[in-house]
Design a protein around this motif. Structure first.
Motif: not given
Ligand SMILES: NC(=O)c1ccc[n+]([C@@H]2O[C@H](COP(=O)([O-])OP(=O)(O)OC[C@H]3O[C@@H](n4cnc5c(N)ncnc54)[C@H](OP(=O)(O)O)[C@@H]3O)[C@@H](O)[C@H]2O)c1
Length: 324
Positions: A152, A262, A265, A311
């Motif tokens: 994201v 909070r 999507m 991931l």
């Molecule tokens: N609410 C919504 O509508 C919505 C929709 C899509 C995604 N999301 C959320 O957005 C976030 C990103 O999703 P994504 O699929 O694109 O994943 P992503 O950002 O590719 O992966 C998660 C990233 O979070 C960071 N991170 C920091 N602490 C972490 C830990 N303890 N364990 C794992 N990762 C950690 C890492 O980046 P660094 O190492 O650079 O810190 C990791 O690469 C997720 O939390 C997801 O649930 C929410």
């Protein structure tokens, strides 16, 4: 019989089993698509571990994909057999073929190939609603975006920069700093070696930022609140590091009449017009070249467990795609 990744119970990545499944038959309002590419998302991890409850077991995870329509159930008007389509937010993606409601599909323009579509639909529509409809960022704002080299984050940071927003990004480790800069971050904070609040205060002349986009959760939430300017907005949209403990709301007054939301999507693409508009805006910005979709890693579908391990271990950047 087609193959899929099936989860029979919650647990570690090893619970993701590659199995044959019966060919699914589309019911009323549904279509069957033959998938060409599948997107990996952190929500797939939450459902695998049980942090989010799967509707029933056995369960086929995955919420993002692209492919070709191959069969229609009764009463489908939105698509036809042979159409190239994509979707996000409907469980069951880790499969060679799947059924889903026709009204959750969008047509893909020629300028967006299938792998790109699978890499961007969920993450890109998330970026769209977060920036435009949730926090409503404006040109000239300064924002903080956590995990700026992630799925994201990579899309949202480029998009915000294209809107004239000054983006401060956080990443975990020096290897990701360059990537976050390539994603449009004016400044990048390495959370493994730097203090987030001190750096944000220094970079904003002590003022703080208009909005913080926090998907890391437990490890960053307190710092995120302290990075905001008075009347700023904290958008907590995930918990990659763990669940945020309950918040004492009086802190929001003490820290500057802050806003916290909070969002998810599903509530921002709940109706078909919202879905089509969000996907359309995403396809447009990607086709224009203003936002580039980085596919960091590609795995065969049968290796979904390894993709989950990577991931969760913060090894991936950009989007990850599984190929059926
Ligand atoms: N609410 C919504 O509508 C919505 C929709 C899509 C995604 N999301 C959320 O957005 C976030 C990103 O999703 P994504 O699929 O694109 O994943 P992503 O950002 O590719 O992966 C998660 C990233 O979070 C960071 N991170 C920091 N602490 C972490 C830990 N303890 N364990 C794992 N990762 C950690 C890492 O980046 P660094 O190492 O650079 O810190 C990791 O690469 C997720 O939390 C997801 O649930 C929410």
């Amino acid at each position: 019989m087609p193959n899929a990744i099936v989860l029979h119970e919650v647990g570690g990545p090893e619970k993701l089993q590659f199995e044959s499944i019966p060919e699914p038959v589309p019911g009323p309002g549904q279509v069957r698509i033959r998938q060409t590419a599948i997107g990996l998302n952190f929500i797939d991890v939450y459902l695998r571990t049980g942090l989010y409850k799967a509707p029933a077991f056995p369960f086929i995870p995955g919420q993002e994909g692209a492919g070709v329509v191959e069969a229609l159930g009764p009463g489908v008007a939105e698509v036809a057999v042979g159409d190239r389509v994509a979707y996000a937010g409907v469980n069951g993606a880790y499969a060679e073929v799947r059924v889903l409601p026709a009204d959750r599909l969008v047509h893909l323009p020629d300028g967006v190939d299938d792998r790109t579509a699978a890499a961007m639909m969920l993450k890109g529509m998330t970026a769209e609603y977060l920036l435009f409809r949730c926090a409503r960022v404006q040109a000239g704002d300064t924002i903080l975006f956590h995990a700026a080299a992630g799925g994201v984050g990579s899309i949202a940071c480029q998009w915000a920069r294209a809107l004239g927003v000054r983006v401060l990004g956080t990443v975990g480790g020096p290897a990701k700093v360059r990537r976050a800069k390539d994603n449009g971050c004016a400044e990048v904070i390495d959370t493994k070696s730097e203090d987030i609040v001190a750096r944000v205060k220094a970079l904003t002349g002590g003022a703080g930022v208009a909005a913080v986009f926090d998907s890391v959760g437990k490890d960053t939430f307190a710092a995120s609140l302290d990075c905001l300017r008075p009347r700023g907005m904290l958008v907590l949209f995930g918990q990659s590091s763990g669940v945020v403990p309950p918040l004492d709301l009086s802190q929001l007054a003490a820290k500057g009449s802050l806003f916290v939301t909070r969002p998810t999507m599903g509530h921002y693409v709940a109706t078909r017009p919202e879905l089509v508009a969000s996907a359309g805006r995403l396809c447009e910005v990607v086709s224009s070249g203003a936002v580039r979709i980085e596919i960091g890693r590609i795995y065969p579908l049968r290796d979904a467990a390894q993709a989950h391990r990577d991931l969760e271990a913060r090894q991936t950047t950009g989007s990850t795609v599984l190929l059926p």
